[in-house]
Write an enzyme that holds these catalytic residues in place. Sequence first.
Site, PDB file in Angstrom:
ATOM      1  N   ASP A  13       0.846  -1.187   0.000  1.00 47.83           N
ATOM      2  CA  ASP A  13       0.000   0.000   0.000  1.00 47.83           C
ATOM      3  C   ASP A  13       0.882   1.238   0.000  1.00 47.83           C
ATOM      4  O   ASP A  13       2.010   1.205   0.489  1.00 47.83           O
ATOM      5  CB  ASP A  13      -0.942   0.031   1.209  1.00 47.83           C
ATOM      6  CG  ASP A  13      -2.112   0.994   1.014  1.00 47.83           C
ATOM      7  OD1 ASP A  13      -2.413   1.356  -0.151  1.00 47.83           O
ATOM      8  OD2 ASP A  13      -2.732   1.410   2.005  1.00 47.83           O
ATOM      9  N   GLY A  14       0.349   2.294  -0.559  1.00 48.78           N
ATOM     10  CA  GLY A  14       1.000   3.590  -0.547  1.00 48.78           C
ATOM     11  C   GLY A  14       0.039   4.621   0.001  1.00 48.78           C
ATOM     12  O   GLY A  14      -1.173   4.434  -0.051  1.00 48.78           O
ATOM     13  N   GLU A  51       2.405   3.773  -4.285  1.00 47.87           N
ATOM     14  CA  GLU A  51       1.832   2.445  -4.584  1.00 47.87           C
ATOM     15  C   GLU A  51       2.820   1.620  -5.408  1.00 47.87           C
ATOM     16  O   GLU A  51       3.049   0.444  -5.118  1.00 47.87           O
ATOM     17  CB  GLU A  51       0.505   2.582  -5.343  1.00 47.87           C
ATOM     18  CG  GLU A  51      -0.607   3.257  -4.572  1.00 47.87           C
ATOM     19  CD  GLU A  51      -1.294   2.379  -3.533  1.00 47.87           C
ATOM     20  OE1 GLU A  51      -0.903   1.206  -3.359  1.00 47.87           O
ATOM     21  OE2 GLU A  51      -2.229   2.870  -2.884  1.00 47.87           O
ATOM     22  N   ASP A  73      -4.477  -2.406  -3.111  1.00 44.96           N
ATOM     23  CA  ASP A  73      -5.740  -1.695  -3.290  1.00 44.96           C
ATOM     24  C   ASP A  73      -5.610  -0.628  -4.386  1.00 44.96           C
ATOM     25  O   ASP A  73      -6.496   0.189  -4.575  1.00 44.96           O
ATOM     26  CB  ASP A  73      -6.227  -1.082  -1.972  1.00 44.96           C
ATOM     27  CG  ASP A  73      -5.311  -0.005  -1.425  1.00 44.96           C
ATOM     28  OD1 ASP A  73      -4.356   0.412  -2.122  1.00 44.96           O
ATOM     29  OD2 ASP A  73      -5.535   0.434  -0.280  1.00 44.96           O
ATOM     30  N   HIS A 128      -9.176   0.149   2.809  1.00 44.96           N
ATOM     31  CA  HIS A 128      -9.888   0.560   4.027  1.00 44.96           C
ATOM     32  C   HIS A 128     -11.176  -0.236   4.222  1.00 44.96           C
ATOM     33  O   HIS A 128     -12.193   0.297   4.641  1.00 44.96           O
ATOM     34  CB  HIS A 128     -10.174   2.069   4.004  1.00 44.96           C
ATOM     35  CG  HIS A 128      -8.948   2.870   3.697  1.00 44.96           C
ATOM     36  ND1 HIS A 128      -7.923   3.056   4.611  1.00 44.96           N
ATOM     37  CD2 HIS A 128      -8.551   3.493   2.563  1.00 44.96           C
ATOM     38  CE1 HIS A 128      -6.971   3.780   4.043  1.00 44.96           C
ATOM     39  NE2 HIS A 128      -7.318   4.052   2.814  1.00 44.96           N
ATOM     40  N   ASP A 138      -1.183   0.038   5.084  1.00 41.11           N
ATOM     41  CA  ASP A 138      -1.643   1.423   5.134  1.00 41.11           C
ATOM     42  C   ASP A 138      -1.106   2.117   6.387  1.00 41.11           C
ATOM     43  O   ASP A 138      -0.611   3.251   6.310  1.00 41.11           O
ATOM     44  CB  ASP A 138      -3.169   1.478   5.108  1.00 41.11           C
ATOM     45  CG  ASP A 138      -3.681   2.909   5.156  1.00 41.11           C
ATOM     46  OD1 ASP A 138      -3.415   3.667   4.192  1.00 41.11           O
ATOM     47  OD2 ASP A 138      -4.318   3.286   6.159  1.00 41.11           O
TER      48      ASP A 138
END
Length: 151
Positions: A13-14, A51, A73, A128, A138
Amino acid sequence: MNDQRKTVYLYTDGACSGNPGPGGWGAVLQYGSARKELSGGEPSTTNNRMELTAAIRGLQALREPCHVVLTSDSRYLVDAVEKGWLASWQRRGWKRGKNEPVLNVDLWQELLPLLELHEVEFVWVKGHAGHPENELCDRMAVAQWEKFKAR
């Protein structure tokens, strides 16, 4: 798929505070009971760059060619590879439709040889939404950009 390769699960994740702004990335590598967490950040970047960086750093951490199930994501990352956009951009000299330049070419060019070295299977998950490893990535990414905001 080559059955001789280890199957490694990579979650990435970024995150960015502002776009551009301080950014961070997080990656979790899982192989059997072995687990490795990686993270980093930059003082001024974009969410998409973070990302991509998470995926690159996770793949670079592997010591041998593996079958990698990469869960992200980021539609930007997953769709670019899975829908063939990346291959098309490369064929077209890093141009998108209407002859517009592709963004983040430096990172895409860093990712390409890693995608050739490893057998990478992409899985998109909604961000999320309670996916444990995505949530962990995250939190790691946010912790990284918060370091830059504190300065």
